[in-house]
Motif scaffolding. Structure first.
Motif, short mmCIF file in Angstrom:
data_model
loop_
_atom_site.label_atom_id
_atom_site.label_comp_id
_atom_site.label_asym_id
_atom_site.label_seq_id
_atom_site.Cartn_x
_atom_site.Cartn_y
_atom_site.Cartn_z
N HIS A 150 -4.47 10.99 8.79
CA HIS A 150 -4.90 12.39 8.92
C HIS A 150 -6.42 12.51 8.91
N ALA A 151 -7.08 11.70 8.09
CA ALA A 151 -8.55 11.75 8.04
C ALA A 151 -9.15 11.31 9.38
N LEU A 152 -8.57 10.29 9.99
CA LEU A 152 -9.05 9.84 11.29
C LEU A 152 -8.79 10.90 12.36
N ALA A 153 -7.62 11.51 12.31
CA ALA A 153 -7.28 12.56 13.28
C ALA A 153 -8.26 13.72 13.18
N TYR A 191 0.85 -1.19 0.00
CA TYR A 191 0.00 0.00 0.00
C TYR A 191 0.89 1.25 0.00
N PRO A 192 0.56 2.24 -0.81
CA PRO A 192 1.37 3.46 -0.86
C PRO A 192 1.37 4.16 0.49
N VAL A 193 2.53 4.55 0.96
CA VAL A 193 2.65 5.16 2.28
C VAL A 193 1.95 6.51 2.32
N ASP A 194 1.92 7.24 1.20
CA ASP A 194 1.22 8.52 1.22
C ASP A 194 -0.28 8.34 1.46
N ARG A 195 -0.85 7.26 0.95
CA ARG A 195 -2.27 6.98 1.20
C ARG A 195 -2.49 6.54 2.66
N ILE A 196 -1.53 5.82 3.21
CA ILE A 196 -1.60 5.44 4.62
C ILE A 196 -1.58 6.69 5.50
N VAL A 197 -0.69 7.61 5.21
CA VAL A 197 -0.60 8.84 5.99
C VAL A 197 -1.90 9.64 5.85
N ALA A 198 -2.48 9.65 4.65
CA ALA A 198 -3.74 10.37 4.44
C ALA A 198 -4.86 9.77 5.28
#
Length: 456
Positions: A181-184, A171-178
């Motif tokens: 952030h959405a949960l936060a 899984y792309p790490v940028d999508r994981i980080v996104a």
């Protein structure tokens, strides 16, 4: 006794025959708690409370047992629609046959519905605070805000994280980080939920994901991670990185955050020393450890070595119920039979793990976990008028070994009553069940699960 429906929701006196504060006041007999605007204003004998707070309505008939709300500090709402399916698997087999197949098919609607049902189940067993790690593929749009929406409906206090893994999925790490952030953002806008950075495991994380996790911790200094659940994890980490998962996490600075580590079953002396040095708290999940044959956490040793320990119901696909009372009882019994020592973990000790211990594990012990003045009014009242609680020789043992969900007369969070008479007040569960079944059929079918619900 005042009718609860007629009472101002967050200001009242709640009395009981036994008040187990798990705090400074200890065990108060014929006691009461005064609640003002959702906070604990006083804890004392009922006579003193009644005199001091004469204008407040009184709840409770003077019987039963009052405790702090329970804290489940580890679980997975991502498994809310796949209960009762994997009992013959050890952990890594369970990954392959149950968890990994569903991860790419979870949606925000599934997250919402699964959380609504499982959070309700927790509330009915006395849970008022839940620590969760939602494990799925990162979504477009984001999936995890569905957890927060459901917790807002049920009324539980949440400490929520996204638990990503990018090995071997890629899984792309940028999508994981996104997704983080959405949960936060969702948690920041919620009633009672806060965000925590999550990581599934060290072996299932690439160096890139580990670096991204460290960067996220610079923004939010709280971490939820699985550590040393099974021997295979320790071996995999040592083979790939030359050190155990705990050693790798410490070396990378991940454990410098306020960390709750799930399981911690397979520990060396050095591992325990690292946990203690970094003030890492352990979320002990006895039921899932038994179902998946993972091993027995060294709870007595951890407590002796001043490592904080709380309890977690764990995921709905590895427990498989979300009954905190069952987890509490199992935690005590597992240690007794494992050590063949009846006093190795007593009822007061395990009840502390389920309340103040869990609060400390999540870094919330200044707010919840004990009935102390100034803390949130997160309360559980066990009724005396039941076959299992009609006579109480020892209130701690009555809660740990005798009580069931049928005995819970009331649950309050911030002074708001969310359970009365073993019934949820905040969620219309019957209305959601048909849709929940539809989603469970869809998920089982798309994931190819070995399920009676899967359409072939």
């Amino acid at each position: 006794m005042t009718d609860p429906a007629a009472v101002e929701p967050t200001t009242f006196v709640l009395r009981a025959r036994h008040v187990l504060t798990m705090g400074a006041a200890g065990h108060v007999r014929d006691g009461a708690v005064a609640v003002v605007d959702g906070r604990i204003a006083a804890v004392d004998g009922y006579a003193a409370i009644a005199a001091r707070f004469a204008d407040l309505p009184v709840l409770g008939d003077g019987g039963g047992i009052l405790t702090p709300g329970f804290v489940s500090c580890h679980g997975h709402f991502s498994e809310g629609l796949v209960t009762g399916i994997g009992e013959t698997h050890t952990l890594w087999e369970w990954f392959v046959h149950v968890v990994e197949p569903i991860e790419a098919h979870l949606t925000r609607d599934m997250a919402y519905v699964g959380t609504l049902l499982k959070a309700t189940e927790m509330a009915l067993s006395g849970v008022t605070t839940v620590g969760d790690m939602f494990c799925s593929a990162p979504g477009t749009p984001a999936i995890t805000p569905g957890i927060v929406d459901a917790l807002d409906v049920v009324g539980l206090r949440g400490d929520v994280s996204f638990g990503p893994a990018d090995v071997p999925h890629g899984y792309p790490v940028d999508r994981i980080v996104a997704e983080h952030h959405a949960l936060a953002q969702a948690a920041a806008a919620s009633r009672r939920t806060r965000f925590r950075v999550g990581l599934a495991t060290i072996p299932s994380s690439s160096d890139t994901l580990l670096a991204a996790t460290r960067s996220l911790l610079a923004e939010t200094d709280r971490l939820h991670v699985h550590l040393h659940e099974v021997r295979e994890e320790v071996t995999a980490s040592r083979t790939a990185r030359g050190a155990s998962s705990i050693e790798v996490a410490a070396r990378l600075g991940l454990l410098d955050a306020q960390t709750v580590a799930a399981h911690c079953v397979w520990l060396s002396d050095d591992d325990v020393a690292l946990l203690r040095r970094h003030a890492v708290a352990v979320a002990h999940c006895p039921v899932s450890n038994m179902i998946l044959a993972s091993g027995v956490c060294q709870v007595p040793r951890l407590l002796r070595d001043s490592v904080p320990v709380g309890l977690g119901v764990d995921g709905a696909a590895s427990n498989d119920s979300q009954d905190m009372l069952a987890t509490v009882k199992t935690a005590a019994l597992l240690q007794k039979v494992h050590h063949q020592q009846a006093d190795v973990l007593t009822a007061p000790a395990v009840l502390r793990m389920a309340t103040l211990g869990g609060a400390r594990a999540l870094g919330l012990d200044d707010t919840v976990g004990s009935l102390d003045v100034g803390k949130a009014a997160d309360l559980v009242l066990f009724a005396e008028a039941s076959p299992s609680m009609a006579f109480v020789h020892d209130p701690y043992q009555a809660v740990v070994y005798c009580a069931g969900t049928r005995d819970i007369a009331g649950v309050w969070v911030d002074g708001e009553r969310i359970v009365a008479g073993a019934q949820i007040l905040t969620a219309d569960v019957p209305a959601i069940l048909p849709h929940a079944r539809e989603l469970a059929v869809e998920l089982a079918t798309r994931a190819g699960l070995a399920s009676e619900l899967a359409v072939t």
